[in-house]
Scaffold this active site. Sequence first.
Site, PDB file in Angstrom:
ATOM      1  N   ASP A 243      -6.488 -10.511   7.350  1.00 19.83           N
ATOM      2  CA  ASP A 243      -5.400 -10.811   5.360  1.00 19.83           C
ATOM      3  C   ASP A 243      -6.135 -11.791   4.491  1.00 19.83           C
ATOM      4  O   ASP A 243      -7.245 -12.746   5.416  1.00 19.83           O
ATOM      5  CB  ASP A 243      -4.011 -11.059   5.824  1.00 19.83           C
ATOM      6  CG  ASP A 243      -2.949 -10.747   4.523  1.00 19.83           C
ATOM      7  OD1 ASP A 243      -2.654  -9.467   5.115  1.00 19.83           O
ATOM      8  OD2 ASP A 243      -3.161 -11.362   3.836  1.00 19.83           O
ATOM      9  N   CYS A 328       1.706   2.479   0.885  1.00 21.32           N
ATOM     10  CA  CYS A 328       2.405   1.977  -0.133  1.00 21.32           C
ATOM     11  C   CYS A 328       2.760   2.282  -1.464  1.00 21.32           C
ATOM     12  O   CYS A 328       3.675   1.840  -2.238  1.00 21.32           O
ATOM     13  CB  CYS A 328       3.133   1.113   0.557  1.00 21.32           C
ATOM     14  SG  CYS A 328       1.856  -0.359  -0.297  1.00 21.32           S
TER      15      CYS A 328
END
Length: 384
Positions: A243, A328
Amino acid sequence: MVRETLRLKRGVRSLAQTGHPWILADEIEPSEKPRNDGQAVAYSSEGVMLGTGFFSAHSRIAWRRFRPDLGPLDEDWIDHALQRALAKRPCRISRRLFWSESDGIPGFVVDQYGQYLVVQITTQGVESAWPEIQKSLLRLIQPKGIWVRRDAAGRKIEGLENLTGESVGVIPEDFVRVEIGGMVVPVDLRMGQKTGTYLDQQDNYSIVAEAAKGKRVLDLYCHNGGFALRCAAAGAQMVTGVDRSETSLRIAKLASLENSLTIRWPQEDAVRFLRSSRKGEYDLVIVDPPGLAKSRDSRAASLRFMAEIHRQAIRVLVRGGTLVSFSCSHRVGVEDLRGMIQTLAVEEKRGATFLRTLSQAADHPHLSSFPESQYLTGWMVELK
């Protein structure tokens, strides 16, 4: 009392006429627009009532329905909406208790973490009704504390300022430890992502973890380590969680330490990390990027970006390995995702077997009349 009314333009076929909870600003007859923000009753051009909702003079979405009949958002209706939402929720320590339009109060989201609630407010209608909503929450849930957030990007669209969080009752300054997806992890209620952390993948953690035993796993856009942690606990041979956010990885590292799990946590851009990885280095690759297609205009660029991520993910996946891919954004749906993966598999000379579809957790309900509520879709794919 509900006094304001609005009427659709003659000839307009608004989705609100088939049950959608929104009316767009350019669908409303200019002479029939309310003068001020507030509660308003909507009618079709033929005079058929479409329900009562919040009117906003600032937003492209000018009206958001909170009830299908005529009536205010008062204490009785709030109690009714909350009780109806609670009855549909699975019995979990951590869960989404209330989800905006999907549960009948637009701009109002509540997540539960054990004895604490985190609320996000994004509409003026909820701001005005917050004292009554707060009373209902305290009475029905009886939490130790509620953390109220007013910092979502959507507030500016509604003409609202972003404000600092405030507590009702006691909210810890430090992380709380709660069970999410079968594992006790730290959550930052005050400063965590959106309403603490992401709860929409809870149903998918165990599905993916079952495929991880003995495997070399790569979790891209891992945030607080959701899939990486569960895969490591399930007996993966090696796990890497990637990340860009230092804050997110700090929580992920703490969770792995507290659960005695060995995981590598590079802080790096996902595409850059993939390009520096070896071909066939992983047996299971999870791609769960943030929402990219925020508008119709950005959809094509988002698909191109996702295709590049997935091309690189397929390259580092061993033949016979498993790709877990998510979108998403409701603008890039399950069939869009399937088509993109199939095209890339052909181009990379890989056979693709689509094993199963994945979706958002049951406490994020999808309304058939509200396509935007179906936003998280995914695939598990074997790539030979």
